[in-house]
Design a protein around this motif. Structure first.
Motif, PDB file in Angstrom:
ATOM      1  N   UNK A   2       0.808  -1.216   0.000  1.00 26.26           N
ATOM      2  CA  UNK A   2       0.000   0.000   0.000  1.00 26.26           C
ATOM      3  C   UNK A   2       0.843   1.268   0.000  1.00 26.26           C
ATOM      4  N   UNK A   3       2.128   1.156   0.148  1.00 25.79           N
ATOM      5  CA  UNK A   3       3.010   2.313   0.054  1.00 25.79           C
ATOM      6  C   UNK A   3       3.444   2.569  -1.391  1.00 25.79           C
ATOM      7  N   UNK A   4       3.095   1.674  -2.289  1.00 23.57           N
ATOM      8  CA  UNK A   4       3.466   1.842  -3.693  1.00 23.57           C
ATOM      9  C   UNK A   4       2.848   3.114  -4.270  1.00 23.57           C
ATOM     10  N   UNK A   5       1.718   3.536  -3.734  1.00 24.80           N
ATOM     11  CA  UNK A   5       1.072   4.734  -4.255  1.00 24.80           C
ATOM     12  C   UNK A   5       1.984   5.947  -4.112  1.00 24.80           C
ATOM     13  N   UNK A   6       2.688   6.058  -3.012  1.00 29.43           N
ATOM     14  CA  UNK A   6       3.596   7.196  -2.840  1.00 29.43           C
ATOM     15  C   UNK A   6       4.813   7.074  -3.747  1.00 29.43           C
ATOM     16  N   UNK A   7       5.202   5.851  -4.072  1.00 25.84           N
ATOM     17  CA  UNK A   7       6.305   5.667  -5.024  1.00 25.84           C
ATOM     18  C   UNK A   7       5.897   6.202  -6.396  1.00 25.84           C
ATOM     19  N   UNK A   8       4.664   5.934  -6.801  1.00 22.83           N
ATOM     20  CA  UNK A   8       4.181   6.459  -8.077  1.00 22.83           C
ATOM     21  C   UNK A   8       4.072   7.981  -8.031  1.00 22.83           C
TER      22      UNK A   8
ATOM     23  N   UNK B  85       5.953  14.838 -19.563  1.00 23.02           N
ATOM     24  CA  UNK B  85       4.612  15.046 -19.038  1.00 23.02           C
ATOM     25  C   UNK B  85       3.689  13.842 -19.203  1.00 23.02           C
ATOM     26  N   UNK B  86       3.796  13.142 -20.316  1.00 20.13           N
ATOM     27  CA  UNK B  86       2.921  11.986 -20.545  1.00 20.13           C
ATOM     28  C   UNK B  86       3.185  10.890 -19.515  1.00 20.13           C
ATOM     29  N   UNK B  87       4.451  10.586 -19.280  1.00 20.12           N
ATOM     30  CA  UNK B  87       4.793   9.549 -18.297  1.00 20.12           C
ATOM     31  C   UNK B  87       4.454  10.020 -16.889  1.00 20.12           C
ATOM     32  N   UNK B  88       4.646  11.315 -16.611  1.00 16.11           N
ATOM     33  CA  UNK B  88       4.300  11.860 -15.299  1.00 16.11           C
ATOM     34  C   UNK B  88       2.805  11.711 -15.058  1.00 16.11           C
ATOM     35  N   UNK B  89       2.012  12.034 -16.069  1.00 15.50           N
ATOM     36  CA  UNK B  89       0.553  11.920 -15.938  1.00 15.50           C
ATOM     37  C   UNK B  89       0.150  10.471 -15.633  1.00 15.50           C
ATOM     38  N   UNK B  90       0.788   9.517 -16.304  1.00 16.98           N
ATOM     39  CA  UNK B  90       0.496   8.102 -16.051  1.00 16.98           C
ATOM     40  C   UNK B  90       0.860   7.705 -14.620  1.00 16.98           C
ATOM     41  N   UNK B  91       2.019   8.168 -14.142  1.00 17.96           N
ATOM     42  CA  UNK B  91       2.450   7.837 -12.783  1.00 17.96           C
ATOM     43  C   UNK B  91       1.492   8.440 -11.758  1.00 17.96           C
ATOM     44  N   UNK B  92       1.096   9.691 -11.967  1.00 16.95           N
ATOM     45  CA  UNK B  92       0.159  10.329 -11.040  1.00 16.95           C
ATOM     46  C   UNK B  92      -1.204   9.636 -11.070  1.00 16.95           C
ATOM     47  N   UNK B  93      -1.627   9.234 -12.251  1.00 18.10           N
ATOM     48  CA  UNK B  93      -2.912   8.531 -12.388  1.00 18.10           C
ATOM     49  C   UNK B  93      -2.882   7.223 -11.595  1.00 18.10           C
ATOM     50  N   UNK B  94      -1.768   6.503 -11.669  1.00 12.08           N
ATOM     51  CA  UNK B  94      -1.631   5.253 -10.920  1.00 12.08           C
ATOM     52  C   UNK B  94      -1.613   5.525  -9.426  1.00 12.08           C
ATOM     53  N   UNK B  95      -0.900   6.563  -9.002  1.00 13.21           N
ATOM     54  CA  UNK B  95      -0.855   6.909  -7.573  1.00 13.21           C
ATOM     55  C   UNK B  95      -2.258   7.182  -7.042  1.00 13.21           C
ATOM     56  N   UNK B  96      -3.038   7.932  -7.789  1.00 13.72           N
ATOM     57  CA  UNK B  96      -4.401   8.258  -7.364  1.00 13.72           C
ATOM     58  C   UNK B  96      -5.289   7.023  -7.382  1.00 13.72           C
TER      59      UNK B  96
ATOM     60  N   UNK C 192      -2.125  15.921  -3.472  1.00 14.66           N
ATOM     61  CA  UNK C 192      -0.666  16.021  -3.549  1.00 14.66           C
ATOM     62  C   UNK C 192      -0.163  16.067  -4.987  1.00 14.66           C
ATOM     63  N   UNK C 193      -1.030  15.717  -5.919  1.00 16.31           N
ATOM     64  CA  UNK C 193      -0.669  15.723  -7.342  1.00 16.31           C
ATOM     65  C   UNK C 193      -0.787  17.161  -7.864  1.00 16.31           C
ATOM     66  N   UNK C 194       0.229  17.647  -8.572  1.00 15.36           N
ATOM     67  CA  UNK C 194       0.132  18.999  -9.135  1.00 15.36           C
ATOM     68  C   UNK C 194      -1.143  19.153  -9.962  1.00 15.36           C
ATOM     69  N   UNK C 195      -1.766  20.302  -9.846  1.00 13.20           N
ATOM     70  CA  UNK C 195      -3.080  20.544 -10.458  1.00 13.20           C
ATOM     71  C   UNK C 195      -3.140  20.189 -11.936  1.00 13.20           C
ATOM     72  N   UNK C 196      -2.091  20.481 -12.692  1.00 12.41           N
ATOM     73  CA  UNK C 196      -2.166  20.222 -14.135  1.00 12.41           C
ATOM     74  C   UNK C 196      -2.199  18.740 -14.469  1.00 12.41           C
ATOM     75  N   UNK C 197      -1.875  17.884 -13.501  1.00 10.49           N
ATOM     76  CA  UNK C 197      -1.883  16.439 -13.724  1.00 10.49           C
ATOM     77  C   UNK C 197      -3.079  15.737 -13.080  1.00 10.49           C
TER      78      UNK C 197
END
Length: 63
Positions: free
Chosen positions: A5-11, A24-35, A44-49
Motif C-alpha cells: 500500500x506504500x506503492x502509491x507514494x512511489x508512483x 509530461x505523458x509519463x508523469x501523468x500516467x504515474x500520477x494517475x496510478x498513484x491516485x 498532492x498531485x500537481x493541479x495540471x496532472x
C-alpha cells in the motif's frame, strides 16, 4: 501476491521526477496510478496532472 500500500507514494514521487524531467505523458500516467491506488493523494498531485472532475451539472435539479 499482495500490493504494497506504500506503492502509491512511489508512483507519486515518480510522477514528480518525470514532471521535472519534462516527460509530461509519463508523469501523468504515474500520477494517475498513484491516485488509483490511493485517492487521498489527489491533493498532492500537481493541479495540471489531476484528473478532470467527473462533472455533475451545476444546474439545480428541476430547472
Amino acid at each position: 501476491m499482495s500490493i504494497d500500500d506504500k506503492a502509491s507514494t512511489a508512483y507519486l514521487r515518480l510522477g514528480v521526477l518525470l514532471s521535472k524531467s519534462g516527460d509530461d505523458a509519463a508523469a501523468r500516467d504515474a500520477f494517475k496510478t498513484a491516485i488509483r491506488l490511493d485517492k487521498g493523494l489527489t491533493s498532492a498531485v500537481p493541479a495540471k496532472y489531476r484528473p478532470a472532475p467527473t462533472g455533475r451539472s451545476s444546474t439545480p435539479a428541476g430547472r
